[in-house]
Write a protein that holds these residues in place. Structure first.
Motif, PDB file in Angstrom:
ATOM      1  N   ILE A   1     -25.193 103.258  15.448  1.00 22.66           N
ATOM      2  CA  ILE A   1     -24.997 104.695  15.335  1.00 22.66           C
ATOM      3  C   ILE A   1     -25.334 105.122  13.918  1.00 22.66           C
ATOM      4  CG2 ILE A   1     -23.325 106.579  15.476  1.00 22.66           C
ATOM      5  CD1 ILE A   1     -21.797 104.805  17.515  1.00 22.66           C
ATOM      6  N   ASN A   2     -26.270 106.041  13.800  1.00 25.99           N
ATOM      7  CA  ASN A   2     -26.644 106.606  12.514  1.00 25.99           C
ATOM      8  C   ASN A   2     -26.063 108.006  12.473  1.00 25.99           C
ATOM      9  OD1 ASN A   2     -27.908 107.859  10.341  1.00 25.99           O
ATOM     10  ND2 ASN A   2     -29.813 106.766  10.634  1.00 25.99           N
ATOM     11  N   ASN A   3     -25.063 108.179  11.623  1.00 25.82           N
ATOM     12  CA  ASN A   3     -24.422 109.484  11.456  1.00 25.82           C
ATOM     13  C   ASN A   3     -25.202 110.192  10.346  1.00 25.82           C
ATOM     14  OD1 ASN A   3     -22.628 111.567  11.673  1.00 25.82           O
ATOM     15  ND2 ASN A   3     -20.841 110.392  11.053  1.00 25.82           N
TER      16      ASN A   3
ATOM     17  N   VAL B   1     -26.653 114.846  12.404  1.00 25.09           N
ATOM     18  CA  VAL B   1     -27.298 114.387  13.620  1.00 25.09           C
ATOM     19  C   VAL B   1     -26.847 112.958  13.879  1.00 25.09           C
ATOM     20  CG1 VAL B   1     -29.501 113.901  14.753  1.00 25.09           C
ATOM     21  CG2 VAL B   1     -29.324 115.826  13.172  1.00 25.09           C
ATOM     22  N   ILE B   2     -26.338 112.701  15.064  1.00 26.46           N
ATOM     23  CA  ILE B   2     -25.904 111.355  15.417  1.00 26.46           C
ATOM     24  C   ILE B   2     -26.988 110.747  16.302  1.00 26.46           C
ATOM     25  CG2 ILE B   2     -24.174 110.007  16.643  1.00 26.46           C
ATOM     26  CD1 ILE B   2     -22.105 111.992  15.664  1.00 26.46           C
ATOM     27  N   VAL B   3     -27.564 109.644  15.821  1.00 23.12           N
ATOM     28  CA  VAL B   3     -28.623 108.940  16.538  1.00 23.12           C
ATOM     29  C   VAL B   3     -28.050 107.614  17.017  1.00 23.12           C
ATOM     30  CG1 VAL B   3     -30.960 108.007  16.398  1.00 23.12           C
ATOM     31  CG2 VAL B   3     -30.342 110.003  15.015  1.00 23.12           C
ATOM     32  N   ILE B   4     -28.212 107.315  18.307  1.00 23.09           N
ATOM     33  CA  ILE B   4     -27.564 106.161  18.905  1.00 23.09           C
ATOM     34  C   ILE B   4     -28.579 105.302  19.636  1.00 23.09           C
ATOM     35  CG2 ILE B   4     -25.826 105.448  20.601  1.00 23.09           C
ATOM     36  CD1 ILE B   4     -24.482 108.190  20.078  1.00 23.09           C
ATOM     37  N   SER B   5     -28.424 103.980  19.494  1.00 20.78           N
ATOM     38  CA  SER B   5     -29.235 103.065  20.294  1.00 20.78           C
ATOM     39  C   SER B   5     -28.342 101.969  20.872  1.00 20.78           C
ATOM     40  CB  SER B   5     -30.372 102.459  19.470  1.00 20.78           C
ATOM     41  OG  SER B   5     -29.871 101.675  18.408  1.00 20.78           O
ATOM     42  N   PHE B   6     -28.660 101.564  22.095  1.00 20.17           N
ATOM     43  CA  PHE B   6     -27.944 100.511  22.810  1.00 20.17           C
ATOM     44  C   PHE B   6     -28.894  99.339  22.993  1.00 20.17           C
ATOM     45  CE2 PHE B   6     -25.652 104.236  24.071  1.00 20.17           C
ATOM     46  CZ  PHE B   6     -24.373 103.822  24.386  1.00 20.17           C
TER      47      PHE B   6
ATOM     48  N   TYR C   1     -23.616 102.409  11.709  1.00 11.79           N
ATOM     49  CA  TYR C   1     -22.322 101.876  12.124  1.00 11.79           C
ATOM     50  C   TYR C   1     -22.596 101.050  13.374  1.00 11.79           C
ATOM     51  CZ  TYR C   1     -20.562 105.382   8.920  1.00 11.79           C
ATOM     52  OH  TYR C   1     -20.307 106.130   7.795  1.00 11.79           O
ATOM     53  N   VAL C   2     -22.235  99.780  13.329  1.00  7.27           N
ATOM     54  CA  VAL C   2     -22.559  98.860  14.415  1.00  7.27           C
ATOM     55  C   VAL C   2     -21.282  98.527  15.193  1.00  7.27           C
ATOM     56  CG1 VAL C   2     -23.535  96.604  14.998  1.00  7.27           C
ATOM     57  CG2 VAL C   2     -24.469  97.911  13.069  1.00  7.27           C
ATOM     58  N   PHE C   3     -21.397  98.621  16.523  1.00  9.98           N
ATOM     59  CA  PHE C   3     -20.282  98.347  17.417  1.00  9.98           C
ATOM     60  C   PHE C   3     -20.704  97.319  18.454  1.00  9.98           C
ATOM     61  CE2 PHE C   3     -19.447 102.473  15.678  1.00  9.98           C
ATOM     62  CZ  PHE C   3     -18.063 102.521  15.530  1.00  9.98           C
ATOM     63  N   GLN C   4     -19.716  96.669  19.051  1.00  8.98           N
ATOM     64  CA  GLN C   4     -19.969  95.752  20.161  1.00  8.98           C
ATOM     65  C   GLN C   4     -19.205  96.241  21.388  1.00  8.98           C
ATOM     66  OE1 GLN C   4     -18.307  91.868  19.473  1.00  8.98           O
ATOM     67  NE2 GLN C   4     -16.499  92.721  18.479  1.00  8.98           N
ATOM     68  N   TYR C   5     -19.768  95.953  22.555  1.00  9.45           N
ATOM     69  CA  TYR C   5     -19.118  96.377  23.792  1.00  9.45           C
ATOM     70  C   TYR C   5     -19.429  95.349  24.877  1.00  9.45           C
ATOM     71  CZ  TYR C   5     -16.971  99.632  27.028  1.00  9.45           C
ATOM     72  OH  TYR C   5     -16.111 100.231  27.916  1.00  9.45           O
ATOM     73  N   PRO C   6     -18.452  94.501  25.225  1.00 12.65           N
ATOM     74  CA  PRO C   6     -18.688  93.510  26.277  1.00 12.65           C
ATOM     75  C   PRO C   6     -18.502  94.128  27.663  1.00 12.65           C
ATOM     76  CG  PRO C   6     -16.537  93.157  25.258  1.00 12.65           C
ATOM     77  CD  PRO C   6     -17.167  94.322  24.561  1.00 12.65           C
ATOM     78  N   CYS C   7     -19.457  93.864  28.544  1.00 12.43           N
ATOM     79  CA  CYS C   7     -19.362  94.395  29.900  1.00 12.43           C
ATOM     80  C   CYS C   7     -20.209  93.556  30.850  1.00 12.43           C
ATOM     81  CB  CYS C   7     -19.797  95.857  29.947  1.00 12.43           C
ATOM     82  SG  CYS C   7     -21.485  96.139  29.450  1.00 12.43           S
ATOM     83  N   ARG C   8     -20.055  93.821  32.109  1.00  6.81           N
ATOM     84  CA  ARG C   8     -20.889  93.201  33.147  1.00  6.81           C
ATOM     85  C   ARG C   8     -21.761  94.304  33.716  1.00  6.81           C
ATOM     86  NH1 ARG C   8     -17.273  90.132  36.562  1.00  6.81           N
ATOM     87  NH2 ARG C   8     -17.478  88.699  34.806  1.00  6.81           N
ATOM     88  N   LEU C   9     -23.067  94.075  33.683  1.00  8.91           N
ATOM     89  CA  LEU C   9     -24.030  95.062  34.172  1.00  8.91           C
ATOM     90  C   LEU C   9     -24.768  94.517  35.386  1.00  8.91           C
ATOM     91  CD1 LEU C   9     -25.625  96.246  30.804  1.00  8.91           C
ATOM     92  CD2 LEU C   9     -23.962  97.473  32.196  1.00  8.91           C
ATOM     93  N   ARG C  10     -25.132  95.414  36.283  1.00  8.07           N
ATOM     94  CA  ARG C  10     -25.915  95.031  37.459  1.00  8.07           C
ATOM     95  C   ARG C  10     -27.388  94.979  37.083  1.00  8.07           C
ATOM     96  NH1 ARG C  10     -24.523  98.601  42.310  1.00  8.07           N
ATOM     97  NH2 ARG C  10     -25.955  97.114  43.206  1.00  8.07           N
ATOM     98  N   ARG C  11     -28.047  93.896  37.490  1.00  7.13           N
ATOM     99  CA  ARG C  11     -29.468  93.724  37.184  1.00  7.13           C
ATOM    100  C   ARG C  11     -30.327  94.542  38.141  1.00  7.13           C
ATOM    101  NH1 ARG C  11     -31.133  90.036  33.617  1.00  7.13           N
ATOM    102  NH2 ARG C  11     -33.137  90.086  34.640  1.00  7.13           N
TER     103      ARG C  11
END
Length: 162
Positions: free
Chosen positions: A139-141, A149-154, A110-120
């Protein structure tokens, strides 16, 4: 939706970053299935019952370049909803192929998007304090015998050329 600060990140509205997250090969996902998956995800985050996928050279960890902590990760995961959903795709990775050879069922991401501002992290060298980042989250459910088992990568989205 207004911008929202959380620890090391600034949440941006959907559409604030003019990139697209591409997820292929897509398969159908009903709204009921998506709602159940999100419910499982939020429960797993609350109970700290999920697994982080290992980063690879092709998909480095966000924390390699940005200040991105476990607390930031949990905040994003709890904040994922239908509006963040990109699509459900067949897992065609090497690990999925191995599991299929072992007789385990086909897996889906399951693929999601999340827009944000991150500090370098490299602000001293680069002179750039923060950067707007479209994060894509896989997300692999995974359903293995006797448990889920829920496996997550960012990952930072890398827009694919047409």
């Amino acid at each position: 939706m207004a911008e929202e600060h959380h620890r090391h990140l600034l949440k941006l509205p959907i559409g604030a970053i003019k990139q697209k997250v591409v997820a292929r090969p897509q398969v159908p996902c009903s709204s009921t299935e998506l709602a159940e998956m999100l419910q499982d995800l939020h429960k797993a985050v609350k109970n700290k019952e999920y697994v982080r996928a290992k980063s690879t050279p092709d998909n480095p960890a966000l924390s390699d370049d940005y200040i991105f902590t476990t607390e930031d990760e949990c905040f994003i995961l709890k904040d994922l909803w239908e509006e963040n959903f990109v699509g459900k795709v067949l897992d065609v990775g090497k690990g999925a192929a191995k599991r299929k050879k072992q007789g385990l069922p086909q897996e889906y991401l399951y693929v999601f998007q999340y827009p944000c501002r991150l500090r370098r992290k490299d602000v001293e060298e680069s002179g750039i304090e923060s950067e707007d980042v479209l994060i894509y989250i896989k997300i692999n459910n995974r359903k293995v015998p006797y448990q889920k088992v829920i496996v997550i990568s960012f990952h930072k989205n890398r827009e694919k050329s047409a």
